[in-house]
Design an enzyme around this catalytic site. Structure first.
Site, PDB file in Angstrom:
ATOM      1  N   PRO A 159       0.802  -1.116   0.110  1.00 11.81           N
ATOM      2  CA  PRO A 159      -0.114   0.162  -0.034  1.00 11.81           C
ATOM      3  C   PRO A 159       0.765   1.255  -0.008  1.00 11.81           C
ATOM      4  CG  PRO A 159       0.187  -0.683   2.259  1.00 11.81           C
ATOM      5  CD  PRO A 159       0.946  -1.817   1.289  1.00 11.81           C
ATOM      6  N   LEU A 160       2.103   1.095   0.123  1.00  5.18           N
ATOM      7  CA  LEU A 160       2.869   2.314   0.026  1.00  5.18           C
ATOM      8  C   LEU A 160       3.100   3.212  -1.241  1.00  5.18           C
ATOM      9  CD1 LEU A 160       6.034   1.007   1.983  1.00  5.18           C
ATOM     10  CD2 LEU A 160       3.992   1.751   2.897  1.00  5.18           C
ATOM     11  N   CYS A 161       3.070   4.586  -0.900  1.00 12.41           N
ATOM     12  CA  CYS A 161       3.261   5.336  -2.130  1.00 12.41           C
ATOM     13  C   CYS A 161       4.516   5.320  -2.522  1.00 12.41           C
ATOM     14  CB  CYS A 161       2.749   6.858  -1.797  1.00 12.41           C
ATOM     15  SG  CYS A 161       2.439   7.818  -3.151  1.00 12.41           S
ATOM     16  N   HIS A 162       5.115   4.450  -3.124  1.00  8.08           N
ATOM     17  CA  HIS A 162       6.255   3.960  -3.591  1.00  8.08           C
ATOM     18  C   HIS A 162       6.529   3.114  -4.742  1.00  8.08           C
ATOM     19  CE1 HIS A 162      10.513   3.897  -4.206  1.00  8.08           C
ATOM     20  NE2 HIS A 162      10.854   4.918  -3.198  1.00  8.08           N
ATOM     21  N   HIS A 198       6.514   5.874   5.490  1.00  7.58           N
ATOM     22  CA  HIS A 198       5.132   6.126   5.241  1.00  7.58           C
ATOM     23  C   HIS A 198       4.324   6.209   6.448  1.00  7.58           C
ATOM     24  CE1 HIS A 198       4.361   6.785   0.950  1.00  7.58           C
ATOM     25  NE2 HIS A 198       5.658   6.623   1.064  1.00  7.58           N
TER      26      HIS A 198
END
Length: 418
Positions: free
Chosen positions: A347-350, A388
């Site tokens: 779910p990380l924005c990476h 995050h």
């Protein structure tokens, strides 16, 4: 639901849907089983250290301390967790290629008397701080041979390294590594490889280490009382499978030690082994739920509620091989599919929060429960949990079929218990 524990398959009635996700589940019965197997594969007089970096959960530590392991630690947090769990301070080995004065002083105040050192400076540091504490300290010199032994897996030696003093340096300038007034050179620390699954590979690494011992003792013109041969005992990681068996190791290792350490076992030498992975890998599994399923440029993409923040983050630092988990699905832990190019992401924005780009995964839908097996070692504490700021996963401790603890823990301190 069938759950693999070691070589056997046991039955449990615990529905995994009872816990929120992501959640790590640790089974203390599997820890006990792994300890029994490993101790049975080592020479009787040997000492076994547990490497806390594999899994410092307090319940796991408590079980291993009760079973008679000693602790190998490399930070104030690991030492605090070990002592809280019941490991004796005077049996601990404090390792690491660099140590702050305040950390060494704190360990001395807590009763630790044995430290791994990597240089003459580290010996001088122990001498200075031992003098200030009014005590004599034992040092194990970690050695870095010029090449790693064949088949060492994840090599921890050979080439320029922060780990250990170069073998050539010790042989050429043995006087630099002599006893200090408050720091005795008590032995050698020879951890050279990791995640070895064959007896022949382990013996090759230990034989190589014993040759290093012979050469250094000749240069020092003395016999050292403690020989730490490290470990490297392998286990499956994030894929189904049983712990490897090392049934033939004990007799062959006895013969190797008798040959390589004249007089052993004579009571004058202590041989030490270390393990983190083997003792805890099989005790843990990670539960995760599907948050999204979509297609992107012809590829199926499955997004989970956990990712490299909770598992496999160290793979980017090459602490572990790139993680390629094989999932167990729903109530059938053996349900799987051939690799179909599915991308499994967290779910990380990476963009690097991807476990695999070629998953073995049947049809799944949002809300489905997946399990990653064999992640009791190098799981949560080898992730990137602070990145995050997602919530820490729940950690649930089982002992066979019985739940004994539930909460969120960091470095031995409980947070948000339930």
């Amino acid at each position: 639901m069938d759950v693999e524990v070691g070589e056997t398959t046991t039955r449990t009635a615990l529905p995994e849907t009872r816990w929120e996700t992501p959640a790590y589940l640790y089974d203390l019965a599997a820890v006990s089983d792994a300890h029994r197997r490993l101790v049975g594969s080592l020479p009787g007089p040997a000492t076994l250290l547990y490497s806390l970096k594999a899994n410092p959960h307090p319940a796991v530590l408590g079980r291993l301390a009760a079973l008679g392991c000693h602790a190998e630690v490399s930070s104030p947090g690991e030492l605090r967790a070990a002592l809280q769990a019941g490991f004796p301070a005077d049996g601990a080995l404090y390792t690491g290629p660099g140590k702050r004065d305040e950390d060494v002083a704190g360990a001395l105040a807590a009763g630790v008397r044995q430290f791994s050192v990597d240089s003459p400076h580290a010996l001088d540091q122990l001498d200075r701080l031992g003098r200030a504490a009014g005590t004599r300290v034992r040092a194990l010199l970690r050695v870095n041979p010029p090449v790693p032994p064949a088949g060492a897996g994840l090599a921890m030696t050979g080439g320029p390294s922060q780990f250990g003093a170069d073998l050539a340096w010790v042989l050429e300038r043995p006087e630099l590594f002599a006893d200090r007034e408050h720091a005795e050179l008590a032995g050698l620390h020879l951890y050279m490889g990791s995640n070895l699954t064959r007896v022949d590979a382990l013996l090759a690494v230990f034989r190589y280490g014993l040759d290093v011992v012979r050469r250094i003792e000749k240069a020092l013109d003395r016999r050292l009382p403690v020989i730490d041969l490290g470990g490297g005992f392998g286990a499956p990681y994030a894929v189904p499978g049983a712990l490897p068996r090392f049934d033939a190791l004990r007799s062959r290792l006895d013969a190797l030690l008798e040959e390589g350490l004249p007089g052993w076992p004579d009571g004058e030498r202590r041989v030490v082994f270390e393990s983190g992975r083997y003792l805890t890998a099989g005790c843990g599994r990670l539960l995760t739920r599907v948050l999204d399923v979509k297609r992107s440029q012809g590829r199926r993409v499955v997004v989970l509620d956990t990712g490299v923040n909770h598992l496999g983050g160290m793979s980017g630092l090459r602490k572990e091989d790139r993680i390629e988990p094989r999932f167990q699905c729903g109530d059938d832990p053996h349900a799987s599919a051939v690799p179909d190019g599915t991308i499994v992401a967290g779910p990380l924005c990476h963009p690097l929060d991807v476990w695999t780009r070629d998953a073995r995964l049947p049809d799944v839908a949002v809300g489905d429960l997946l399990t990653v097996p064999n992640v009791g070692a190098y799981g949560l504490h080898a992730g990137l949990a602070l990145f995050h700021c997602h919530p820490m996963p729940l950690e649930v401790v089982l002992d066979g079929e019985r739940e004994v603890a539930r909460g969120r823990y960091v470095l031995g301190r409980e947070r948000s218990p339930r």
